[in-house]
Motif scaffolding. Structure first.
Motif, PDB file in Angstrom:
ATOM      1  N   VAL A   1     -27.376 -24.498 -20.070  1.00 52.64           N
ATOM      2  CA  VAL A   1     -26.291 -23.517 -19.954  1.00 52.64           C
ATOM      3  C   VAL A   1     -26.005 -23.345 -18.466  1.00 52.64           C
ATOM      4  O   VAL A   1     -26.902 -23.027 -17.685  1.00 52.64           O
ATOM      5  N   LEU A   2     -24.757 -23.569 -18.069  1.00 54.01           N
ATOM      6  CA  LEU A   2     -24.398 -23.649 -16.658  1.00 54.01           C
ATOM      7  C   LEU A   2     -23.993 -22.298 -16.098  1.00 54.01           C
ATOM      8  O   LEU A   2     -23.433 -21.459 -16.802  1.00 54.01           O
ATOM      9  N   CYS A   3     -24.253 -22.126 -14.816  1.00 51.92           N
ATOM     10  CA  CYS A   3     -23.767 -20.949 -14.089  1.00 51.92           C
ATOM     11  C   CYS A   3     -22.563 -21.370 -13.255  1.00 51.92           C
ATOM     12  O   CYS A   3     -22.654 -22.298 -12.442  1.00 51.92           O
ATOM     13  N   PHE A   4     -21.434 -20.702 -13.470  1.00 53.23           N
ATOM     14  CA  PHE A   4     -20.225 -20.942 -12.695  1.00 53.23           C
ATOM     15  C   PHE A   4     -20.018 -19.757 -11.765  1.00 53.23           C
ATOM     16  O   PHE A   4     -19.855 -18.627 -12.229  1.00 53.23           O
ATOM     17  N   THR A   5     -20.010 -20.014 -10.459  1.00 57.54           N
ATOM     18  CA  THR A   5     -19.764 -18.906  -9.558  1.00 57.54           C
ATOM     19  C   THR A   5     -18.295 -18.486  -9.614  1.00 57.54           C
ATOM     20  O   THR A   5     -17.387 -19.315  -9.574  1.00 57.54           O
ATOM     21  N   GLY A   6     -18.121 -17.183  -9.711  1.00 53.51           N
ATOM     22  CA  GLY A   6     -16.809 -16.582  -9.542  1.00 53.51           C
ATOM     23  C   GLY A   6     -16.828 -15.645  -8.356  1.00 53.51           C
ATOM     24  O   GLY A   6     -15.982 -14.757  -8.238  1.00 53.51           O
ATOM     25  N   ASP A   7     -17.796 -15.848  -7.457  1.00 52.90           N
ATOM     26  CA  ASP A   7     -18.028 -14.974  -6.309  1.00 52.90           C
ATOM     27  C   ASP A   7     -17.185 -15.460  -5.136  1.00 52.90           C
ATOM     28  O   ASP A   7     -17.582 -16.358  -4.392  1.00 52.90           O
ATOM     29  N   ASP A   8     -16.026 -14.852  -4.952  1.00 50.00           N
ATOM     30  CA  ASP A   8     -15.102 -15.274  -3.909  1.00 50.00           C
ATOM     31  C   ASP A   8     -15.516 -14.780  -2.525  1.00 50.00           C
ATOM     32  O   ASP A   8     -14.796 -15.000  -1.558  1.00 50.00           O
ATOM     33  N   PHE A   9     -16.682 -14.127  -2.431  1.00 48.92           N
ATOM     34  CA  PHE A   9     -17.250 -13.730  -1.149  1.00 48.92           C
ATOM     35  C   PHE A   9     -18.350 -14.681  -0.676  1.00 48.92           C
ATOM     36  O   PHE A   9     -18.535 -14.858   0.524  1.00 48.92           O
TER      37      PHE A   9
ATOM     38  N   PHE B   1      -9.568 -11.141  -1.133  1.00 50.33           N
ATOM     39  CA  PHE B   1     -10.207 -10.444  -2.250  1.00 50.33           C
ATOM     40  C   PHE B   1     -10.742  -9.060  -1.858  1.00 50.33           C
ATOM     41  O   PHE B   1     -11.517  -8.475  -2.618  1.00 50.33           O
ATOM     42  N   GLU B   2     -10.313  -8.524  -0.728  1.00 48.53           N
ATOM     43  CA  GLU B   2     -10.791  -7.209  -0.329  1.00 48.53           C
ATOM     44  C   GLU B   2     -10.281  -6.146  -1.310  1.00 48.53           C
ATOM     45  O   GLU B   2      -9.305  -6.343  -2.037  1.00 48.53           O
ATOM     46  N   ALA B   3     -10.948  -4.992  -1.347  1.00 49.58           N
ATOM     47  CA  ALA B   3     -10.556  -3.912  -2.250  1.00 49.58           C
ATOM     48  C   ALA B   3      -9.162  -3.386  -1.893  1.00 49.58           C
ATOM     49  O   ALA B   3      -8.803  -3.328  -0.715  1.00 49.58           O
TER      50      ALA B   3
ATOM     51  N   GLY C   1     -10.845 -18.362  -8.155  1.00 51.44           N
ATOM     52  CA  GLY C   1      -9.456 -18.151  -7.802  1.00 51.44           C
ATOM     53  C   GLY C   1      -9.146 -18.610  -6.390  1.00 51.44           C
ATOM     54  O   GLY C   1      -8.034 -19.088  -6.122  1.00 51.44           O
ATOM     55  N   ILE C   2     -10.102 -18.511  -5.470  1.00 50.83           N
ATOM     56  CA  ILE C   2      -9.827 -18.908  -4.089  1.00 50.83           C
ATOM     57  C   ILE C   2      -9.559 -20.404  -3.984  1.00 50.83           C
ATOM     58  O   ILE C   2      -8.871 -20.857  -3.046  1.00 50.83           O
ATOM     59  N   PHE C   3     -10.052 -21.212  -4.918  1.00 46.52           N
ATOM     60  CA  PHE C   3      -9.787 -22.645  -4.859  1.00 46.52           C
ATOM     61  C   PHE C   3      -8.308 -22.960  -5.035  1.00 46.52           C
ATOM     62  O   PHE C   3      -7.847 -24.023  -4.605  1.00 46.52           O
ATOM     63  N   ASP C   4      -7.544 -22.067  -5.655  1.00 45.10           N
ATOM     64  CA  ASP C   4      -6.090 -22.209  -5.709  1.00 45.10           C
ATOM     65  C   ASP C   4      -5.520 -22.221  -4.297  1.00 45.10           C
ATOM     66  O   ASP C   4      -4.649 -23.026  -3.962  1.00 45.10           O
TER      67      ASP C   4
ATOM     68  N   TYR D   1      -5.842  -7.088  -6.733  1.00 49.34           N
ATOM     69  CA  TYR D   1      -4.563  -7.516  -6.172  1.00 49.34           C
ATOM     70  C   TYR D   1      -4.685  -8.797  -5.348  1.00 49.34           C
ATOM     71  O   TYR D   1      -3.764  -9.159  -4.609  1.00 49.34           O
ATOM     72  N   TYR D   2      -5.799  -9.488  -5.481  1.00 49.79           N
ATOM     73  CA  TYR D   2      -5.998 -10.721  -4.718  1.00 49.79           C
ATOM     74  C   TYR D   2      -4.934 -11.763  -5.008  1.00 49.79           C
ATOM     75  O   TYR D   2      -4.639 -12.628  -4.172  1.00 49.79           O
ATOM     76  N   LYS D   3      -4.320 -11.696  -6.204  1.00 50.07           N
ATOM     77  CA  LYS D   3      -3.324 -12.713  -6.562  1.00 50.07           C
ATOM     78  C   LYS D   3      -2.196 -12.782  -5.542  1.00 50.07           C
ATOM     79  O   LYS D   3      -1.597 -13.836  -5.328  1.00 50.07           O
ATOM     80  N   ALA D   4      -1.892 -11.647  -4.896  1.00 49.47           N
ATOM     81  CA  ALA D   4      -0.800 -11.624  -3.927  1.00 49.47           C
ATOM     82  C   ALA D   4      -1.095 -12.538  -2.748  1.00 49.47           C
ATOM     83  O   ALA D   4      -0.219 -13.283  -2.286  1.00 49.47           O
ATOM     84  N   GLY D   5      -2.317 -12.515  -2.253  1.00 53.60           N
ATOM     85  CA  GLY D   5      -2.680 -13.389  -1.139  1.00 53.60           C
ATOM     86  C   GLY D   5      -2.672 -14.854  -1.527  1.00 53.60           C
ATOM     87  O   GLY D   5      -2.287 -15.724  -0.729  1.00 53.60           O
ATOM     88  N   VAL D   6      -3.093 -15.142  -2.754  1.00 49.04           N
ATOM     89  CA  VAL D   6      -3.086 -16.518  -3.245  1.00 49.04           C
ATOM     90  C   VAL D   6      -1.661 -17.068  -3.273  1.00 49.04           C
ATOM     91  O   VAL D   6      -1.390 -18.184  -2.807  1.00 49.04           O
ATOM     92  N   VAL D   7      -0.737 -16.278  -3.802  1.00 56.25           N
ATOM     93  CA  VAL D   7       0.657 -16.731  -3.896  1.00 56.25           C
ATOM     94  C   VAL D   7       1.297 -16.795  -2.514  1.00 56.25           C
ATOM     95  O   VAL D   7       2.109 -17.687  -2.232  1.00 56.25           O
ATOM     96  N   PHE D   8       0.937 -15.868  -1.627  1.00 51.39           N
ATOM     97  CA  PHE D   8       1.457 -15.897  -0.260  1.00 51.39           C
ATOM     98  C   PHE D   8       1.131 -17.233   0.402  1.00 51.39           C
ATOM     99  O   PHE D   8       1.998 -17.866   1.036  1.00 51.39           O
ATOM    100  N   LEU D   9      -0.101 -17.703   0.250  1.00 52.14           N
ATOM    101  CA  LEU D   9      -0.477 -18.985   0.845  1.00 52.14           C
ATOM    102  C   LEU D   9       0.216 -20.152   0.155  1.00 52.14           C
ATOM    103  O   LEU D   9       0.569 -21.141   0.810  1.00 52.14           O
TER     104      LEU D   9
END
Length: 390
Positions: A252-260, A318-320, A279-282, A324-332
């Motif tokens: 059973v695999l561990c997938f990191t979702g830790d964007d920090f 991904f800061e608090a 999400g940061i890989f986008d 709303y991190y999606k906004a930075g992803v789309v900005f880039l």
């Protein structure tokens, strides 16, 4: 040296000189020794937008073109997840279109792979009165994904968090859904920093300690291990992820979702490591692809030198409030030319402020993430002028 004038937190405007270099693109499809999913965003269509909060228009051609971009860099795609604004601009009706189109597109691309998020977002919380309501909502989405030839990522459910009062409630719902899946499923542990409505997940009790949640999710995985490919954990706490990773059953695999902390978690400690569903890989796909290729070749030094500069950028995006991190992803994506505007479904670009985006620009340059610097400068200058920065 390229330069533009950027505003600062103290109200001044100063010259900023770019220092970044463009990461080379692979000549052939990269090979990784980690499973790497990029959670992909969607592109809005402002020319067809009439009701952006309730019925956002999607530019399907640009949305699918971005998936081709990710596949060409060696990534699998985590489709219709948080990064695509599930529950924050993309409802279940829109998600169905996205899933169907992505699966159809993937079949035309050699080596393309994806898994699709299933949840309960078609179930209005006021209508969620029982665990059976939650189960039916999950079943509907699982059936849709599998009918179109997809594999499922079982997303955390706001409705389940609303109703569940004990670990047994979670065990019942997850057991029922996993027992019906045709293929192995990836589970998704999403922290309340990403969604404040998920604070009691896995326990049914608010403010439960991490160890209680960990014990309960491990029990669910052990009871259904033949049907679970792995679990993505997004708590932005590397110690929590390592505690989960060390106790997962074999295979059973561990997938990191830790964007920090993804860089160190993917590299691992010499014995164990995490795969990735991020999400940061986008936003940093070329850099992440180059780094993962180096890691697969045994060149850990190059992996670190390429991936580590992206971490401060990711922490800013991904800061608090993290949701709303999606906004930075789309900005880039806009700065890098993957879409011709900076608008988002539900107008989500307004969730972050001018200085946040300015910091993203600086950090993206310093992380070598601006793929087309001249275009990025031109777009940044034009955007700043609309914000009153001359």
């Amino acid at each position: 040296m390229a330069m533009l004038r950027l505003p600062n937190a103290d109200g001044t405007i100063t010259d900023y000189h770019l220092t970044g270099t463009v990461v080379p693109r692979p000549q052939t499809l990269p090979q990784f020794n980690r499973i790497a999913y990029a959670a992909a965003h969607i592109v809005s269509d402002p020319l067809r937008e009439t009701d952006p909060w309730n019925r956002p228009a999607i530019d399907w051609d640009a949305t699918m073109a971005f998936r081709h971009h990710l596949w060409s860099l060696g990534f699998k795609i985590a489709e219709a997840m948080d990064t695509s604004q599930r529950g924050m601009g993309l409802d279940w009706n829109g998600a169905q279109q996205l899933i169907r189109r992505s699966l159809e597109t993937a079949r035309t691309v050699k080596g393309a792979d994806l898994a699709c998020g299933i949840g309960t977002d078609q179930l209005v919380l006021a209508d969620a009165r029982s665990l059976d309501d939650v189960i039916r909502a999950y079943e509907t989405q699982l059936e849709f994904v599998e009918k179109h030839g997809g594999r499922a990522i079982m997303m955390a459910s706001r409705a389940l968090a609303h109703i569940a009062r004990s670990p047994d409630d979670y065990a019942l719902v997850y057991g029922r859904i996993l027992s019906q899946a045709q293929n192995k499923v990836v589970l998704h542990w999403l922290g309340e920093m990403f969604d404040p409505q998920l604070g009691s997940y896995w326990t049914g009790q608010a403010d439960s300690p991490f160890e209680d949640a960990l014990t309960n999710v491990l029990a669910i995985i052990n009871d259904n291990r033949s049907r679970v490919e792995g679990i993505k954990i997004s708590l932005l706490d590397s110690a929590c992820e390592i505690a989960l990773r060390n106790r997962l059953p074999e295979n059973v695999l561990c997938f990191t979702g830790d964007d920090f902390n993804y860089a160190e978690l993917i590299e691992g400690d010499g014995n164990r490591y995490s795969h990735a569903l991020l999400g940061i890989f986008d936003a940093v796909a070329p850099s992440a692809s180059y780094a993962l290729s180096a890691l697969a070749a045994g060149d850990n030094a190059t992996f670190r030198s390429v991936i580590e500069p992206t971490v401060p950028l990711s922490r800013k995006i991904f800061e608090a409030p993290t949701q709303y991190y999606k906004a930075g992803v789309v900005f880039l994506a806009w700065l890098n030319g993957h879409q011709n505007h900076f608008t988002m479904p539900a107008g989500m670009q307004s969730a972050r402020g001018l200085l946040h985006y300015t910091d993203i620009f600086r950090l993206a340059d310093q992380a070598n993430v601006l793929d087309r610097p001249d275009l990025a400068i031109r777009r940044m200058q034009n955007w700043l002028s609309t914000q009153g920065v001359e």
